[in-house]
Design an enzyme around this catalytic site. Structure first.
Site: not given
Ligand code: IVH
Length: 684
Positions: A121, A123, A125, A232, A321, A421, A424, A439, A445
């Site tokens: 999946e 991750k 942010d 998720y 990551k 500026c 100019c 400016c 300019c």
């Molecule tokens: S599963 C068992 N799936 O990552 C693990 N977490 O430390 C529980 N996060 O802040 C999390 N995308 O909110 C999972 N597809 C995803 C995720 C995800 C982002 C974040 C989660 C938490 C951190 C996990």
């Protein structure tokens, strides 16, 4: 009226309708009715719910707007702790291999056994939250907190349209859904554009935006932000036969009406995981929200149970990551750039450094105040960040790496903006409490002329394909073009003589310029480069006025009545058209054949244009609806609440709190006779 079948029908009809329109508006970005028609439905439902408190329902769309500001958040102990996830920092394919071999070792699989099945999946942010649904109804939402105890942020989460207030289908007695609140980058940009126009502080980035909004005590703030949600996983569950795999679990959540991200795959073995990591890395810039990696999870829930946890992290999942988006480098110089509107921006020239997949040698320092606050000086070692498509920025200075002289003082002075500026020589003026330096040279300019031309030609404005910065520089330097209207006088021979241009490219460019003559009003307004008028404001203005003349004739009061237009934007627009050379430029552009379709009569006309009315109490001769209709027919608007923007309160018998409010605010109060006079075009 007593509660009867008709009322019940109407209420359920309204709730359904409103949810459908909400979805069309917020998720599909394709509104199906006008804002005022939507408001009418919404207010009707609110009225019925107030009249029949027994109809109150936690999943009514009226509940999304939230309640009053809280004094503080109430702690929530998670029935099942919210875990964190182990991070794999080896950003190459080996990261996926490490995880797979750990899982295989724990499961005591031999080298010849079959591959383990995973789900990969994104991750997200943003901010992790847990949503509690009891018998399908969203009853409580909480932040992760320390994983054991979070905070009750139900009111804020209810404002997020992605989150259903009631689950679809056969919901179990208890289901806790875990997921992430996030923001899309382009929605953040649009939000910031409007926030700036209202004179508010913009959000720094999507993650802070999401997290900051959910931790606001006043739900009205969360409601105003473009927040989204992806599910998720799950927490506590009762009375539900769990699916066998994570993948089916996500499908089941989607069937309950929860948003689940489409970017996921079932993978066998680490190579398929690594491929997903690679392909999402390439896709990353095109994904509308920020991700900081991908997450791999063992697909079988039975195997997940067998693997269990180590401290607070499951052994069955890992976050893989992407290369760091922050890096350290040294500031070689601080230059001052002049933007399209003349704004001066200090820019750090850096020793080139590889960050987030590209080499960065410039980073923005935003404005003088920011440079002072961070105290960035030449020679400093700094942390730079590059996230997604965002312009790289200097995050902070590493204090103990600043070069010092023998006296123990910094070798370089603190930064100061020049008084003239750098492009100019025109003098620099300070606006908005000194934060923005500009400016004063206008199109004299070259930097501003260049910026105005580039903006005019850009894709979302007049969309002149092939007219990039190099060409514009040459056209300006050669004296061929000074303002946008000059572009329409260019000829093939002129262009063909420029560097790196031949007959063919010159012809193509001329064709592109010709083509741009047929445009839309929204694009044209945006292309003019009016300060504080971005793409979405330009669209709002075009929709509202329908014609350029109507926009040009609008005064600040009329403009401020448009939703999303505050005093700052209104002033910018009025100032722009009041400037002789701008009106002249608009005339020249139209004279050069730039055209669009205007909506005839879209702009309201009549004696009440720009006037905002509030009706209260019973009028002797006019029904409320008739009065409203007649005001609107005369170009006026009717609103239900009194504010400083209200022009008149029309008060009849038994007028109540609105009349009081009008008195408090000093809004003009008239009776029916006064209204009739106004309708006839006489001032009262
Ligand atoms: S599963 C068992 N799936 O990552 C693990 N977490 O430390 C529980 N996060 O802040 C999390 N995308 O909110 C999972 N597809 C995803 C995720 C995800 C982002 C974040 C989660 C938490 C951190 C996990």
């Amino acid at each position: 009226m007593s509660l009867n079948a008709e009322v019940l029908d109407r209420v359920s009809f309204l709730r359904r309708e409103i949810e459908i329109h909400n979805r069309a508006y917020y998720e599909l970005d394709a509104p199906t009715i006008s804002d005022s028609a939507f408001d009418a439905l919404f207010r009707e439902l609110q009225g019925l719910e107030a009249a029949y408190p027994e109809l109150a329902a936690p999943d009514s769309p009226t509940q999304r707007v939230g309640g009053r500001p809280l004094a503080q958040f109430v702690p929530v102990t998670h029935a099942v702790p919210m875990l964190s996830i182990q991070t794999e920092t080896d950003t190459t394919a080996a990261g996926a291999e490490h995880f797979d071999s750990r899982v295989r070792r724990e499961l005591e699989l031999t080298d010849t056994s079959v591959e383990v099945e995973y789900v990969a999946e994104l991750k997200f942010d943003g901010l992790a939250v847990s949503l509690r649904f009891e018998h399908g109804i969203f009853t409580q939402g909480a932040t992760r907190g320390d994983g054991v105890t979070g905070e009750d942020v139900t009111q804020n989460l209810k404002t997020i349209r992605d989150i259903p207030l009631r689950l679809a289908g056969d919901a179990p007695p208890l289901l806790e859904v875990r997921g992430e609140v996030y923001m899309c980058r382009d929605e953040l940009v649009r939000y910031n554009e409007k926030a700036r126009a209202r004179g508010e502080k913009p959000l720094v980035n999507p993650r802070n935006g999401a997290a900051g909004s959910i931790r606001q005590l006043d739900p009205a703030i969360a409601a105003s932000r473009p927040l989204r949600f992806f599910a998720y996983g799950i927490g506590a569950v009762a009375g539900w036969n769990l699916p066998a795999t994570q993948n089916e679990l996500l499908d089941a959540l989607a069937n309950f009406g929860l948003p689940v991200c489409a970017h996921r795959i079932v993978a066998r073995g680490w190579r398929e995981l690594a491929d997903f990591h690679d392909s999402m890395g390439e896709e990353r810039a095109r994904i509308p929200f920020d991700i900081d990696g991908v997450v791999y999870k063992v697909n079988s829930l039975a195997l997940q149970d067998r693997l269990g946890f180590r401290s607070r992290e499951p052994r069955w999942a890992v976050a893989h990551k992407y290369p760091a988006e922050e890096a350290r480098t040294v500031v070689v110089a601080i230059e001052v750039q002049v933007g399209r509107t003349g704004a001066l921006t200090p820019v750090a020239k850096l020793q080139p450094v590889f960050v987030g997949g590209v080499t960065v040698s410039n980073a923005t320092l935003h404005n003088e105040e920011e440079v002072r606050r961070k105290d960035v000086r030449v020679g400093d070692t700094v942390v730079v960040r590059r996230a997604g498509d965002v312009i790289p920025e200097v995050v902070l200075v590493v204090p103990d790496m600043r070069p010092m002289n023998e006296a123990g003082l910094p070798c370089h002075p603190s930064f100061e903006l020049p008084g003239a500026c750098p492009q100019c020589g025109s003098h620099v003026v300070h606006e908005e409490g000194g934060a923005i330096a500009r400016c004063s040279g206008g199109l004299v300019c070259p930097a501003q002329a260049r910026g105005a031309l580039l903006h005019f030609a850009s894709r979302r404005a007049m969309d002149i394909e092939g007219l990039g910065d190099k060409l514009i520089d040459q056209l300006i330097a050669g004296g061929h073009v000074r303002t946008p209207a000059d572009l329409y006088a260019l000829t093939v021979p002129t262009l063909a003589f420029l560097d790196r241009m031949g007959e063919k490219s010159a012809e193509n460019l001329i064709k592109a310029i010709e083509k741009s003559r047929a445009t839309t009003l929204a694009r044209f307004i945006f292309a003019l480069g009016i300060r504080n008028v971005g793409e979405s404001t330009a669209k709002d203005l075009a929709r509202h006025f329908g014609s350029l003349a109507a926009l040009q004739n609008a005064d600040a009061a009329v403009l401020e009545n448009i939703p999303g237009v505050g005093p700052v934007v209104a002033e910018s627009i009025v100032d722009f058209f009041a400037e002789m050379h701008n009106s002249e430029e608009v005339k020249r552009l139209i004279g050069a054949g730039v055209h669009w379709e205007e909506r005839e009569n879209a702009a309201p006309t009549g004696p009440l244009v720009g006037k905002l009315f509030v009706l209260t109490g019973t009028l002797p001769g006019l029904k409320r609806e008739d009065a409203k209709e007649r005001i609107e027919a005369a170009g006026g608007k009717v609103s239900s609440s009194v504010s400083k923007k209200t022009s008149y309160v029309v008060a009849g018998e038994e007028a109540g709190s609105k009349l009081e409010r009008a008195r408090e605010l000093g809004v003009a109060i008239i009776d029916e006779a006064g209204l009739l006079q106004l309708l006839q075009g006489e001032s009262s």
